[in-house]
Design a protein around this motif. Sequence first.
Motif, mmCIF file in Angstrom:
data_model
loop_
_atom_site.group_PDB
_atom_site.id
_atom_site.type_symbol
_atom_site.label_atom_id
_atom_site.label_comp_id
_atom_site.label_asym_id
_atom_site.label_seq_id
_atom_site.Cartn_x
_atom_site.Cartn_y
_atom_site.Cartn_z
ATOM 1 N N GLY A 24 -1.865 -8.667 -42.797
ATOM 2 C CA GLY A 24 -2.528 -8.024 -43.930
ATOM 3 C C GLY A 24 -1.757 -6.887 -44.557
ATOM 4 N N LEU A 25 -0.467 -6.757 -44.230
ATOM 5 C CA LEU A 25 0.298 -5.633 -44.770
ATOM 6 C C LEU A 25 1.210 -6.097 -45.912
ATOM 7 C CD1 LEU A 25 0.493 -2.595 -44.104
ATOM 8 C CD2 LEU A 25 2.593 -3.112 -42.872
ATOM 9 N N TYR A 26 0.900 -5.615 -47.109
ATOM 10 C CA TYR A 26 1.655 -5.947 -48.312
ATOM 11 C C TYR A 26 2.547 -4.774 -48.684
ATOM 12 C CZ TYR A 26 -1.258 -9.887 -50.008
ATOM 13 O OH TYR A 26 -1.891 -11.079 -50.189
ATOM 14 N N LEU A 27 3.613 -5.050 -49.390
ATOM 15 C CA LEU A 27 4.372 -3.967 -50.006
ATOM 16 C C LEU A 27 4.037 -3.981 -51.489
ATOM 17 C CD1 LEU A 27 6.328 -1.686 -49.594
ATOM 18 C CD2 LEU A 27 8.218 -3.286 -49.822
ATOM 19 N N GLN A 28 3.339 -2.929 -51.957
ATOM 20 C CA GLN A 28 2.884 -2.892 -53.348
ATOM 21 C C GLN A 28 3.814 -2.032 -54.200
ATOM 22 O OE1 GLN A 28 1.224 -5.257 -54.068
ATOM 23 N NE2 GLN A 28 -0.982 -4.946 -53.988
ATOM 24 N N LEU A 29 3.360 -1.670 -55.373
ATOM 25 C CA LEU A 29 4.206 -0.910 -56.292
ATOM 26 C C LEU A 29 4.648 0.426 -55.707
ATOM 27 C CD1 LEU A 29 2.631 -1.283 -59.850
ATOM 28 C CD2 LEU A 29 4.802 -2.196 -59.012
ATOM 29 N N HIS A 30 3.695 1.129 -55.049
ATOM 30 C CA HIS A 30 4.000 2.490 -54.617
ATOM 31 C C HIS A 30 4.066 2.651 -53.106
ATOM 32 C CE1 HIS A 30 2.992 3.252 -58.772
ATOM 33 N NE2 HIS A 30 1.776 2.780 -58.571
ATOM 34 N N ALA A 31 3.434 1.761 -52.366
ATOM 35 C CA ALA A 31 3.330 1.941 -50.914
ATOM 36 C C ALA A 31 2.906 0.621 -50.286
ATOM 37 C CB ALA A 31 2.286 3.020 -50.608
ATOM 38 N N TYR A 32 2.778 0.649 -48.949
ATOM 39 C CA TYR A 32 2.215 -0.508 -48.271
ATOM 40 C C TYR A 32 0.706 -0.516 -48.477
ATOM 41 C CZ TYR A 32 6.559 -1.571 -45.867
ATOM 42 O OH TYR A 32 7.850 -1.929 -45.575
ATOM 43 N N MET A 33 0.141 -1.714 -48.580
ATOM 44 C CA MET A 33 -1.305 -1.870 -48.695
ATOM 45 C C MET A 33 -1.779 -2.681 -47.493
ATOM 46 S SD MET A 33 -3.633 -4.459 -49.566
ATOM 47 C CE MET A 33 -3.164 -5.554 -50.920
#
Lengths: 557, 154
Positions: free
Chosen positions: A49-58
């Motif tokens: 469930g750990l994504y790398l998004q625009l600003h941080a990990y989600m």
Amino acid sequence: MPDAHFYRYDDYDRRLVAERVEQFRDQVRRRLAGELTEDQFKPLRLTNGLYLQLHAYMLRIAIPYGTLSSRQLRKLAEISRTYDRGYGHFTTRQNLQLNWIKLEQAPDAIAALAEVDMHSIQTSGNCVRNTTADHFAGAAADEIEDPRVWCEIVRQWSTLHPEFSFLPRKFKIAITGSPNDRAAVRVHDIGLRFWRNGEGEAGFEVIVGGGLGRTPMIGKTLREFLPKDELLAYLEATLRVYNRHGRRDNLFKARIKILVHEIGAEKMREEVEAEYESMKDSALKLAPETIEAIARQFAPPPLQSKRTRVPEVEALKLEDRNFALWLKSNVAPHRAPGHAIVTASLKPAGAPPGDASAAQMEGVADIADAYSFSEIRVSHEQNLVLPHVAIEDLPAVYRALGRLGFAEANIGKITDIIACPGLDYCALANARSIPVAQRISNHFAALARQHDIGDLKIKISGCINACGHHHVGHIGILGVDKNGAELYQISLGGDVDFGHTALGTILGPAVPAERVVEAVDTLVATYLEVRTDGERFVDTYRRIGIQPFKDRVYATV
Amino acid sequence: MPLFREGSATPVVNDGPVPMPLAEWFKDRSSTAVALANTDDVTSLQPRLAGLALITLHFPKFSDGRAYSQARILRERLGYRGELRATGGVLQDQLPFLLRCGFDSFESDQKGFGEALLKARTLFSVVYQPTEDGRPTVSQLRLQHRSVTLSAAQ
């Protein structure tokens, strides 16, 4: 505090989740030590469930079948405070997303989840995702059987499935136990709908190959009636056909809906049935004791018979117009006399849809303890639900939710907007969703007007991946990027109601962000002028078609 | 690429028969080893399985999981008992899945793969799905526990 009235982990479930945390901790350690490349690490973190998004990990946390205990919700609040910025975002798939996670703290965050029997396993990646259900399950007056029993059976079967953890693409299952589908089962990879056959047995209609995204499709019925104990064998057969034959050459054609579309429902059925023949009498067949043991845990709370007509409620209705509106829009019939299902609106005027602060989560947990047997639901429409409230407690619940800002009487109305996180957070988005939702919400804030407009579902996605379900909004809004400008394409007539499931039709050329509110206002005005008695927006649209709406919007915009 | 088998943390010597691609193998069927692409239909081997000592299944990349299905069909439906090898450079994080699907040898050049292999079967002490590895599933354990408890109560 009373026990939860839904599935509780036993030692086996707990051990698996604990071992998974340790596996992930080791994977993060190897990544930070440089033993794993980002390419190698990515699928591993995604299946946690750990994504790398625009600003941080989600971090995307699964809320299986949208059901939470107050204890779990308090823990989510604590995790959002400790490891994030003190708030979270409830999604259209009954998950909670935390948007500011640090990689090195992620194992601790998921270890904290495990303390309350929760996890983030398979909330991303090309595997079987969190199985969603009707958010009124176990309480709805119109229910045939509680779908959560079956979601839990699917959750266990799909968790770390050795064969189906590297599918062509993600795989989403939804289950409804009611003829009024509140789980959108026709727009999932697999949708399961309970119904009773001529002999009075309950079984599943199995619907395969629905989905939104860039190629929206309505699912096809592969099986009219599947006996319940055959569910896992049939799912395994379907997934095996998909795993072997689903397209892997093109990311955008990899979902099962494309396979079903390309080979046809008939051929798909043949393939699945052939696999199923070899599996149906295997260990996958569910023993009656297994089903019963899980079903027993979903036994309803001990609801005592309560008054159905309560003078204080009647009095407050006359005194407080907003309370009267709230009863109409946010309170649904419960199967037990004297009880009701209350939806807490996470869409107060001008707020980002689906967001809740840690304090608000704790506030809802307190209300659930006092008035709803410590139980909370998360709806795919991004609201929270108190499933078992006595009618005599409605005034107190209304006031308590009001103090949290969650008593807006707008459920099902024009400001009960579904929106994806959009370009404010998401690495895939073309355009912002949340600010558009906020502008519409502010424009239509007046409750009396919202109730006059009636039921109207607006759904907003910031890109073609359609996380905001824009295809099935009565008014759908899709953010598109045209040479660096954020424009919005509007569609009308989408619907997920059972028997009426339809994809929206595009109204015309996309409009700039600052014109979206004006366009929606014009659509509403057009409807109000021509509607007949009792007609909802979508009914009027079906009657008169798109042209009158189109003429008005493009005459003024 | 180094070859691993369960029970050894270090690579083993690859001195078995050289697997032939399926199409070639069909021409004379003399070899006891065959190499399948992950798009090959494993059921086409059915009449000849008894004569095979090694089948290799290919993972062109980590994220392409077709060979897991091929493995389970070979083991569970067709009853293949010979060696089943995962090729293409597998990673240690695949091992719990590969073992459950019936693979018993692995090509990998990942550092630490051998040590991971020693631990892979016990990484998860609990499984939910019935497969040919014969591990009791959680449902089966619960049923056993229940009947033990019931008979103790009688």
